[in-house]
Design a protein around this motif. Structure first.
Motif, PDB file in Angstrom:
ATOM      1  N   PHE A   1      -0.050  -9.428   1.319  1.00  0.00           N
ATOM      2  CA  PHE A   1      -0.585  -9.023   0.018  1.00  0.00           C
ATOM      3  C   PHE A   1      -0.417 -10.083  -1.069  1.00  0.00           C
ATOM      4  CE2 PHE A   1       3.802  -7.426  -0.089  1.00  0.00           C
ATOM      5  CZ  PHE A   1       4.223  -7.821  -1.353  1.00  0.00           C
TER       6      PHE A   1
ATOM      7  N   HIS B   1      -5.781 -11.911   2.617  1.00  0.00           N
ATOM      8  CA  HIS B   1      -5.542 -10.476   2.791  1.00  0.00           C
ATOM      9  C   HIS B   1      -6.657  -9.667   2.136  1.00  0.00           C
ATOM     10  CE1 HIS B   1      -3.198  -6.721   2.936  1.00  0.00           C
ATOM     11  NE2 HIS B   1      -3.483  -6.559   1.654  1.00  0.00           N
ATOM     12  N   TYR B   2      -6.954  -9.970   0.895  1.00  0.00           N
ATOM     13  CA  TYR B   2      -7.962  -9.213   0.149  1.00  0.00           C
ATOM     14  C   TYR B   2      -9.374  -9.564   0.594  1.00  0.00           C
ATOM     15  CZ  TYR B   2      -3.768  -8.329  -2.484  1.00  0.00           C
ATOM     16  OH  TYR B   2      -2.489  -7.963  -2.817  1.00  0.00           O
TER      17      TYR B   2
ATOM     18  N   GLN C   1       0.836  -1.191   0.000  1.00  0.00           N
ATOM     19  CA  GLN C   1       0.000   0.000   0.000  1.00  0.00           C
ATOM     20  C   GLN C   1       0.874   1.245   0.000  1.00  0.00           C
ATOM     21  OE1 GLN C   1      -3.188  -0.188  -0.365  1.00  0.00           O
ATOM     22  NE2 GLN C   1      -3.943   1.861   0.053  1.00  0.00           N
TER      23      GLN C   1
END
Length: 458
Positions: free
Chosen positions: A31, A36-37, A17
């Motif tokens: 990531f 994570h998402y 990020q």
């Protein structure tokens, strides 16, 4: 009770990020994992966000003398996972959250993109969005058999035809083309499916699309053009415009210009949603929030920030005097980012070195403070006619999104500025956007005569 409510989207990379967000002590390091998402998607849906938005570029950024080394060294714009895979994962664990991915008209084909987006719109129940970009780095061109990008006007000319072909492909099936009658053995109405037989300057596409018309008619179209050409393109094609501003005045001027352009093209201006970027840093009070911001700022290396800026504007600023002012640049990559930097640098009298540190940890929208402070600012922007909502940019993930969801969203809801429940099932419904009728592409496409003469808002 306010008559207008705020829309919220989350800007999240399919990778680290920002330039220094990965260095934050509270930042997650997952990531490269699906969880994570999916975790972020669940957080955003529980907070009733409209959508998650994933940017993209088709190259490891080259900057600072044409090298990709700074991007790798600082995690600036790389790595980037395929955004379509990421948003598909996010849609699989949610039922209301919209998911939008960036895909370039320069290095895709309309049929492939129409098929992918149409498929996701069906599988997600009408929650897909496409952020249209034309690419802005020669490094992208060099991954696709070109030495350099075409000029801006050429890229937008291709994008214009690309959007026409893509929307025509989505329209190649009527909404009622499928029958699926087991008793009669009739699956569909052949007379309600048609080839498009497009033969243009950039594309030859026969059609029809191999995917029925999407639930939303067209997936939601997002665009971020800031140049005059980009603004005209967005005011005709986009449902959502993502923008960046360093002052309320510039945001108001942009908002008014885009709404006027949409009206001039025969569109209802309310059907074009303007979402400025807002990097929120929320604390128990302003002092606490500033302490968080300063700790984040201390992580920034000026070279990392200049690497990120060079990636956006296609200019290596380290070749100039680092302790001198920002040079005047005539040709840049992303014009909106450059104008934003110029505005802030002039106002604060920053050197190139100081610009690098600021750009590496910039907080767009001046939204640092308690939840009350942040909502006060959002309400000010809304009342001033500067925004229909905000694209929330997290300093680090997932914690910054979690803080926003648990602290800022309840204050928005308390004031009646934000939903407590989703209004509908599709992204269009939740954004307050009408579903395009079949053939809507004719109303948005720029006519050949108009393009030749440079009229209609060029």
């Amino acid at each position: 009770m306010p008559s207008k409510k705020i829309h919220l989207a989350a800007f999240m990379n399919a990778g680290p990020q920002g330039t220094v967000g990965w260095r934050h002590p509270d930042a997650g390091d997952g990531f490269l994992t699906a969880e994570h998402y999916q975790h972020i998607a669940r957080v955003l849906e529980a907070a009733r966000f409209d959508m998650a938005f994933v940017p993209d570029a088709l190259a490891v950024p080259r900057s600072l003398g044409g090298s990709f080394a700074p991007a790798v060294r600082f995690g600036s714009g790389t790595p980037r996972l395929d955004p379509m895979t990421v948003i598909t994962l996010m849609s699989s664990v949610t039922t209301k959250l919209g998911v939008a991915a960036t895909m370039s008209t320069g290095y895709q084909e309309p049929y492939n993109l129409a098929r992918s987006m149409g498929t996701l719109d069906h599988l997600s129940g009408g929650r897909a969005g496409w952020n249209v970009v034309t690419s802005f780095q020669d490094a992208e061109a060099q991954n696709f058999n070109q030495d350099k990008l075409p000029d801006r006007e050429e890229r937008y000319a291709r994008a214009e035809e690309f959007l026409e072909v893509t929307t025509r492909l989505w329209d190649s099936w009527s909404d009622d083309a499928l029958i699926r009658d087991k008793a009669s053995g009739r699956f569909g109405h052949p007379d309600q499916v048609e080839a498009i037989d497009h033969k243009g300057r950039f594309f030859r596409v026969q059609g029809p699309l191999g995917v029925p018309r999407p639930p939303q008619g067209y997936p939601v179209i997002v665009q971020a053009g800031a140049s005059p050409t980009g603004r005209d393109f967005a005011s005709r094609w986009a449902d959502v415009v993502f923008c960046s501003h360093e002052s309320l005045d510039s945001a108001v001027a942009f908002y008014q210009d885009m709404k006027q352009r949409a009206a001039a093209h025969g569109r209802d201006p309310e059907q074009l949603k303007i979402l400025p970027a807002a990097t929120t840093v929320v604390g128990t009070d302003y002092r606490d929030a500033m302490a968080k911001h300063e700790a984040f700022f201390d992580l920034v290396d000026h070279e990392a920030g200049l690497s990120r800026l060079a990636y956006h504007v296609n200019v290596d600023l380290t070749k100039y005097d680092l302790d001198g002012p920002l040079p005047s640049l005539e040709v840049v990559g992303v014009e909106g980012h450059y104008r934003e930097v110029v505005e802030f640098a002039e106002r604060e009298n920053l050197s190139v070195r100081e610009i690098g540190r600021w750009y590496g940890a910039r907080t767009e929208g001046n939204m640092i403070g308690s939840a009350t402070d942040i909502v006060d600012t959002m309400e000010q922007w809304l009342d001033a006619g500067a925004a229909d909502g905000f694209m929330i940019q997290a300093t680090h993930v997932p914690v910054a999104f979690e803080d926003f969801a648990t602290l800022v969203v309840p204050e928005l809801q308390r004031r009646g500025l934000f939903r407590t429940e989703y209004e509908g099932d599709t992204l269009r419904e939740n954004l307050g956007l009408a579903r395009p009728e079949r053939g809507e592409w004719r109303n948005r496409a720029r006519s050949v005569a108009d393009a030749a003469t440079g009229g209609a808002g060029a």
